[in-house]
Design a protein around this motif. Sequence first.
Motif, PDB file in Angstrom:
ATOM      1  N   THR A 161       0.816  -1.215   0.000  1.00 21.49           N
ATOM      2  CA  THR A 161       0.000   0.000   0.000  1.00 21.49           C
ATOM      3  C   THR A 161       0.841   1.253   0.000  1.00 21.49           C
ATOM      4  OG1 THR A 161      -1.710  -1.191   1.199  1.00 21.49           O
ATOM      5  CG2 THR A 161      -1.847   1.205   1.235  1.00 21.49           C
TER       6      THR A 161
ATOM      7  N   SER B  25      -3.155   4.906   4.367  1.00 20.32           N
ATOM      8  CA  SER B  25      -2.708   3.527   4.122  1.00 20.32           C
ATOM      9  C   SER B  25      -3.686   2.508   4.675  1.00 20.32           C
ATOM     10  CB  SER B  25      -1.322   3.326   4.742  1.00 20.32           C
ATOM     11  OG  SER B  25      -0.381   4.209   4.180  1.00 20.32           O
TER      12      SER B  25
ATOM     13  N   VAL C  64      -6.883   2.356   2.557  1.00 22.94           N
ATOM     14  CA  VAL C  64      -6.653   1.680   1.278  1.00 22.94           C
ATOM     15  C   VAL C  64      -6.607   0.173   1.473  1.00 22.94           C
ATOM     16  CG1 VAL C  64      -5.015   1.350  -0.605  1.00 22.94           C
ATOM     17  CG2 VAL C  64      -5.497   3.657   0.235  1.00 22.94           C
TER      18      VAL C  64
ATOM     19  N   TRP D  17      -5.597   3.299 -14.131  1.00 20.30           N
ATOM     20  CA  TRP D  17      -5.171   4.088 -12.967  1.00 20.30           C
ATOM     21  C   TRP D  17      -4.371   5.333 -13.371  1.00 20.30           C
ATOM     22  CZ3 TRP D  17      -0.210   5.182 -11.034  1.00 20.30           C
ATOM     23  CH2 TRP D  17      -0.196   5.799  -9.777  1.00 20.30           C
TER      24      TRP D  17
ATOM     25  N   ALA E  68      -0.598   5.605  -5.331  1.00 17.13           N
ATOM     26  CA  ALA E  68      -1.814   6.175  -4.726  1.00 17.13           C
ATOM     27  C   ALA E  68      -1.803   7.694  -4.906  1.00 17.13           C
ATOM     28  CB  ALA E  68      -1.916   5.821  -3.246  1.00 17.13           C
TER      29      ALA E  68
ATOM     30  N   ALA F 174      -5.983   4.089  -5.913  1.00 18.27           N
ATOM     31  CA  ALA F 174      -4.815   3.275  -5.533  1.00 18.27           C
ATOM     32  C   ALA F 174      -4.772   2.022  -6.400  1.00 18.27           C
ATOM     33  CB  ALA F 174      -4.877   2.893  -4.060  1.00 18.27           C
TER      34      ALA F 174
ATOM     35  N   ARG G 233      -3.025  -1.814  -6.811  1.00 23.71           N
ATOM     36  CA  ARG G 233      -2.354  -2.847  -6.012  1.00 23.71           C
ATOM     37  C   ARG G 233      -2.221  -4.151  -6.791  1.00 23.71           C
ATOM     38  NH1 ARG G 233      -2.613  -3.202  -0.587  1.00 23.71           N
ATOM     39  NH2 ARG G 233      -1.487  -5.129  -1.016  1.00 23.71           N
TER      40      ARG G 233
END
Length: 605
Positions: free
Chosen positions: A369, A375, A378, A444, A469, A492, A494
């Motif tokens: 993250t 954090s 998320v 993103w 992020a 964000a 991932r």
Amino acid sequence: MSDNQSWNSSGSEEDLEPREEPGHPVGIGEFSGVLSKWTNYIHGWQDRWVVLKNNTLSYYKSQDETEYGCRGSLCLTKAVITPHEFDECRLDISVNDSVWYLRAQDPEHRHQWIDSIELHRADSGYGSESSLRRHGSMLSLTSATSGYSATSTSSFKKGHSLREKLAEMETFRDILCRQVDTLQKYFDSCADAVSKDELQRDKIVEDDEDDFPNTRTDGEFLHNNNNNGSKEKLFQSLSPKGINGIDFKGEAITFKATTAGILATLSHCIDLMVKREDSWQKRVDKEMEKRRRIEESYKSALNELKKKSHFGGPDYEEGPNSLINEDEFFDAVEAALDRQDKIEEQCQTEKTRLQRSSPVPPGDVYSSTGTHRFSDKVEEMVQSHMTYSLQDVGGDANWQLVVEEGEMKVYRREVEENGIVLDPLKATHSVKGVTGHEVCHYFWDTAYRNDWETTIENFNVVETLSDNAAIVYQLHKRVWPASQRDVLYLSAMRKVLANNENDPDTWLVCNFSVDHEDAQPSSRCVRAKINIAMICQTLVSPPEGDKEISRDNILCKITYVANVNPGGWAPASVLRAVAKREYPKFLKRFTSYVQDKTAGKPILF
């Protein structure tokens, strides 16, 4: 009682009116500022420089263009100012059939504008309390001085009688003043006489001491013959012959008659004032009844005005009290979306896209993250989407299949809260020739946002939290008659490693609404709330023989979930129809864009 304290026998009520002090201006100063003014369907609300001066409201395109003349003006004398019932920033100003729809920056600025307009209207003398008082005073003065006025005969008679009684009071005052002066002169004369008598008496006593009787040899006293004369002088000095005689009985009778006359006159004045008060009370009651009827007429006219649709006004916008019906609302939204699609197709055919060579960060960057103040949030969102968003649509979730086109399926659950549609949407799709990493990367990265997103008017990155992020502000194009929307969200990206080595890794982009001090909600837009996730998994089929893996051997399974709170009311059927139409178009447009961008490039796992 001194002359400057004497009563004004005119009996005019004008003397009771407050007089203006010199050096205090009566007028109200100029008031100006920026207001949003509704123009038309195409341009909607536009900022204009508005000036309030001399009971006139004028507007200019900008403050710099004031010297070229105004673009329109309204005289506020007979204007109707109506604060909007639901929009706290809006006020409508109408004069006959002309209506200005205005919006301030916030409710406080709208209140300032309304107060300033009312001050100017009051200062102009139309309908203000001070003007009514001045007009009433002038009317009473005219009716009191004009004995031949047929409309104010009773008022004249009462005023005339009161002036006569006040004149009698002046006469009685003069009589009492003369009596007081007479008594004061008498008392001063008495005081002077007493002083003279004391001096005379002292002189007589000294003379008597000088003429003290002598004693004879035979013991008898010899008296001075002057003693009798001295006594006569003494009594003569004490006699009031030197003082003018005062008829106290007559003065007392006069004083008694004067005071009785004063009391009688005062009683008569009180009776006249009581009768006048009754007359004024009747007039006040009559005016109050007239005011009540006028207020009822005003409310009735206002209700009729609200029922009357001003074609082209912003009241056709969304809202529970919108003047447009549901079918017309849907047709207007659909027509606006069709126009946007045509514009986008023209742009795609006319322009050649610039190939961007944005470096793609290695996959390890997205494995965590990162460290920032969001954090934990998320991580919570990522785990929630991995747990619930990938679940099957069957069971008790009540998902309804609304669109099925080839490999793409779109599901919906109908949810409403306080009359607002909050339907969660879920779409599944399979795209050949791309990986989950590539799909999430182009979804993103804001550098590619305008290439595939056609509903955005503009956007900017408010804050970069880490390499994977960022907080993004996004302003969407307005689809009339719906209000314009904006969103502020944390985006964000991932990579979630698989627990089993035979299972593929999962790439995920989650966008969820947050608050930020640098992007506060604006009165011009409705702030929507979102919770969106793009979840991708890459499936690889073994190539034939010793061939290398190509894009023909890869398949990306996409799960897209969206929970959107539009932030305001709109017909449920319209929102659901728009969602059913736009989400499949969005997925097809975006996945086609990713395929075009990755064609002929190395595979990014």
